[in-house]
Scaffold this active site. Structure first.
Site, PDB file in Angstrom:
ATOM      1  N   GLU A  38      -9.928  -3.456  -4.843  1.00  0.00           N
ATOM      2  CA  GLU A  38     -11.250  -4.042  -4.628  1.00  0.00           C
ATOM      3  C   GLU A  38     -12.255  -3.040  -4.065  1.00  0.00           C
ATOM      4  OE1 GLU A  38     -10.649  -7.470  -2.114  1.00  0.00           O
ATOM      5  OE2 GLU A  38      -8.915  -8.090  -3.305  1.00  0.00           O
ATOM      6  N   ARG A  40       4.557 -18.244   3.220  1.00  0.00           N
ATOM      7  CA  ARG A  40       4.796 -17.185   2.244  1.00  0.00           C
ATOM      8  C   ARG A  40       6.220 -16.672   2.415  1.00  0.00           C
ATOM      9  NH1 ARG A  40       3.825 -10.790   2.425  1.00  0.00           N
ATOM     10  NH2 ARG A  40       4.259 -10.355   0.240  1.00  0.00           N
ATOM     11  N   ASP A  44      -3.284   5.683   4.008  1.00  0.00           N
ATOM     12  CA  ASP A  44      -4.567   5.033   3.741  1.00  0.00           C
ATOM     13  C   ASP A  44      -5.344   5.857   2.726  1.00  0.00           C
ATOM     14  OD1 ASP A  44      -7.340   4.171   3.938  1.00  0.00           O
ATOM     15  OD2 ASP A  44      -6.758   3.116   5.771  1.00  0.00           O
ATOM     16  N   ASN A 104       2.281 -16.435   7.275  1.00  0.00           N
ATOM     17  CA  ASN A 104       2.979 -15.289   6.696  1.00  0.00           C
ATOM     18  C   ASN A 104       3.682 -14.593   7.855  1.00  0.00           C
ATOM     19  OD1 ASN A 104       3.892 -12.987   5.444  1.00  0.00           O
ATOM     20  ND2 ASN A 104       1.917 -12.349   4.647  1.00  0.00           N
ATOM     21  N   ARG A 162      -8.380   5.955   2.017  1.00  0.00           N
ATOM     22  CA  ARG A 162      -9.630   6.521   2.532  1.00  0.00           C
ATOM     23  C   ARG A 162      -9.399   7.901   3.131  1.00  0.00           C
ATOM     24  NH1 ARG A 162     -10.995   1.138   5.884  1.00  0.00           N
ATOM     25  NH2 ARG A 162      -8.749   1.443   6.233  1.00  0.00           N
ATOM     26  N   GLU A 212      -4.525 -14.662  -1.450  1.00  0.00           N
ATOM     27  CA  GLU A 212      -3.155 -15.165  -1.485  1.00  0.00           C
ATOM     28  C   GLU A 212      -2.965 -16.371  -0.574  1.00  0.00           C
ATOM     29  OE1 GLU A 212      -0.050 -11.852  -2.020  1.00  0.00           O
ATOM     30  OE2 GLU A 212      -1.746 -10.820  -1.081  1.00  0.00           O
ATOM     31  N   GLY A 214      -2.707  -2.356  -3.129  1.00  0.00           N
ATOM     32  CA  GLY A 214      -2.908  -2.319  -1.686  1.00  0.00           C
ATOM     33  C   GLY A 214      -1.955  -1.293  -1.114  1.00  0.00           C
ATOM     34  N   ASN A 215      -1.528  -1.471   0.135  1.00  0.00           N
ATOM     35  CA  ASN A 215      -0.500  -0.576   0.657  1.00  0.00           C
ATOM     36  C   ASN A 215       0.771  -0.713  -0.169  1.00  0.00           C
ATOM     37  OD1 ASN A 215       0.408   1.358   2.649  1.00  0.00           O
ATOM     38  ND2 ASN A 215       1.731  -0.278   3.415  1.00  0.00           N
ATOM     39  N   GLY A 216       1.063  -1.967  -0.570  1.00  0.00           N
ATOM     40  CA  GLY A 216       2.036  -2.224  -1.629  1.00  0.00           C
ATOM     41  C   GLY A 216       1.261  -2.401  -2.919  1.00  0.00           C
ATOM     42  N   HIS A 266       4.271 -10.010  -5.247  1.00  0.00           N
ATOM     43  CA  HIS A 266       2.815 -10.260  -5.285  1.00  0.00           C
ATOM     44  C   HIS A 266       2.461 -11.368  -6.279  1.00  0.00           C
ATOM     45  CE1 HIS A 266       2.374  -5.775  -4.013  1.00  0.00           C
ATOM     46  NE2 HIS A 266       2.346  -6.546  -2.934  1.00  0.00           N
ATOM     47  N   ARG A 303       5.723   3.880  -0.113  1.00  0.00           N
ATOM     48  CA  ARG A 303       6.900   3.676  -0.961  1.00  0.00           C
ATOM     49  C   ARG A 303       6.816   4.578  -2.195  1.00  0.00           C
ATOM     50  NH1 ARG A 303       5.960  -2.671  -1.136  1.00  0.00           N
ATOM     51  NH2 ARG A 303       6.310  -3.173   1.046  1.00  0.00           N
ATOM     52  N   GLY A 344      -6.610  -4.439  -1.479  1.00  0.00           N
ATOM     53  CA  GLY A 344      -7.420  -3.522  -0.695  1.00  0.00           C
ATOM     54  C   GLY A 344      -7.939  -2.307  -1.432  1.00  0.00           C
ATOM     55  N   VAL A 345      -7.061  -1.589  -2.114  1.00  0.00           N
ATOM     56  CA  VAL A 345      -7.486  -0.416  -2.886  1.00  0.00           C
ATOM     57  C   VAL A 345      -8.201  -0.851  -4.164  1.00  0.00           C
ATOM     58  CG1 VAL A 345      -6.698   1.649  -4.111  1.00  0.00           C
ATOM     59  CG2 VAL A 345      -5.623   0.994  -1.942  1.00  0.00           C
TER      60      VAL A 345
END
Length: 378
Positions: free
Chosen positions: A314, A72, A263, A13, A265, A365, A191-193, A161, A222, A311-312
């Site tokens: 999960e 990717r 983030d 990637n 968190r 992925e 996730g971040n995206g 995605h 974004r 990420g978010v």
């Protein structure tokens, strides 16, 4: 495409200044090796660094056993609707699509060229984020603008995605013990995206991202969906040019623009410390997700399952709970007890009474790219 072939794939990637890599033996659950090369200024040097790392005696990898190198690629346009073996013509085609993905495709092309030079005797395959969404109907992917201009400049909804949405939807069907052809699933890659997909019978029928990954859900930096007239207003009222607005929407908006943090968190920590702005931002974030769940449930004509991933998705039980709270009348009931905590394994988090199963399924992925790449050359 069948993804049941076996082999060993090097998955790359390549970004503008980084190369994320993983070596996947499809007969094993865990990757043989993975890593990240950062601060890449020359992709030939970056690929050499990957090879050097994987050539170490303790890497667990024998590069001579590679079946394929899978790449990717974010934007495949309308030209690439499936994993594609890379030759000079395909590489040039990916480069030409940089006009639609200027932040991503140039780095992919540089990485592909470097990897093809480093592994000239091994087939290389491009796996496109957009390919999974080539099943969208014309009504789903078209924008209501002058169609001559749309066709001339490739303006349509592409979705992104795709490898993640495809992977977790199939995993969901398997976990449910159902044929995916019989299922209606909403997948939430957070996730971040972040993006949402409506999947019917294993095929995407709608997706939240559009011409670019900017549209749809609120993300780390974004905007997500926004009135396009904001662009005109910022130009006229704030004197901002197109590049400044592009930078604002992609890099200084979303949760970062709302709270100062990209983030999630950090957002939760700010809420615990009494930040009103952070609490409102979280409400905006989850409200947008809830809106897509309702919209896609209508587009699907019902719903069998919802999947949270990335990420978010999960790791953030608060986001999962707030995104679905209040949808009980639609047959969507999330269990606070089952939902609590991070989920490193596939986990059912809906109540026994819920008509719609709610799953947290870790995405993979790289494995999906490996599977599709091996299938393409097999």
């Amino acid at each position: 495409m069948s993804v049941n072939y076996t082999g060993i794939a090097l998955v790359l990637n390549c970004g503008s200044s980084s190369i994320k890599y993983q070596v996947v033996d499809t007969t094993l659950d865990a990757p043989l090796a993975s890593g990240l090369v950062e601060r890449v200024t020359d992709h030939n040097e970056g690929v050499r660094a990957v090879i050097e790392s994987l050539s170490q005696p303790d890497s667990g990898v024998d590069l001579s056993q590679l079946t394929v190198v899978g790449h990717r690629v974010v934007q495949g346009g309308s030209e690439f609707s499936a994993p594609t073996i890379i030759d000079d013509e395909v590489q040039d085609g990916i480069a030409k699509l940089s006009v639609l993905a200027p932040l991503h495709n140039p780095g992919h092309v540089a990485g592909i060229a470097a990897a093809r030079a480093a592994f000239p005797s091994i087939p290389h395959v491009a796996v496109f984020d957009t390919a999974f969404h080539q099943t969208l109907s014309e009504a789903a992917y078209s924008y209501a603008i002058d169609q001559r201009l749309a066709h001339e400049h490739g303006i349509r909804r592409y979705g992104f995605h795709g490898t993640s949405h495809g992977y977790v939807s199939r995993e969901c069907a398997e976990l449910m013990g159902r044929d995916i052809k019989d299922l209606r699933i909403i997948t939430l890659h957070l996730g971040n995206g972040a993006s949402a997909d409506a999947i019917k019978g294993g095929h995407a029928i709608d997706t939240s991202m559009g011409l670019t990954p900017l549209d749809g859900l609120v993300m780390g930096s974004r905007t997500g969906a926004i009135d396009p007239a904001v662009v005109f207003h910022l130009h006229r009222a704030a004197g901002m040019d197109i590049d400044e607005i592009d930078d604002l929407f992609n890099k200084r908006s979303g949760m970062l623009g709302l709270t100062g943090y990209s983030d999630m968190r950090d957002v939760h920590t700010a809420i615990e410390q009494g930040s009103h702005e952070a609490k409102v931002a979280l409400d905006i974030y989850t409200r947008r997700i809830k809106g897509y769940v309702g919209q896609y449930m209508a587009q699907l004509g019902g719903l069998d399952a919802i999947v949270f991933t990335a990420g978010v998705g999960e790791n953030d039980d608060i986001v999962r709970l707030d995104s679905l709270r209040g949808l009980e009348e639609l047959g969507i009931e999330i269990s606070e007890e089952r939902n609590a905590g991070r989920k490193k394994q596939p986990t059912l988090v809906s109540t026994d009474e819920s008509k719609v199963q709610i799953w947290v399924i870790p995405t993979n992925e790289e494995r999906e790219i490996a599977l599709q790449s091996i299938a393409a050359v097999s």
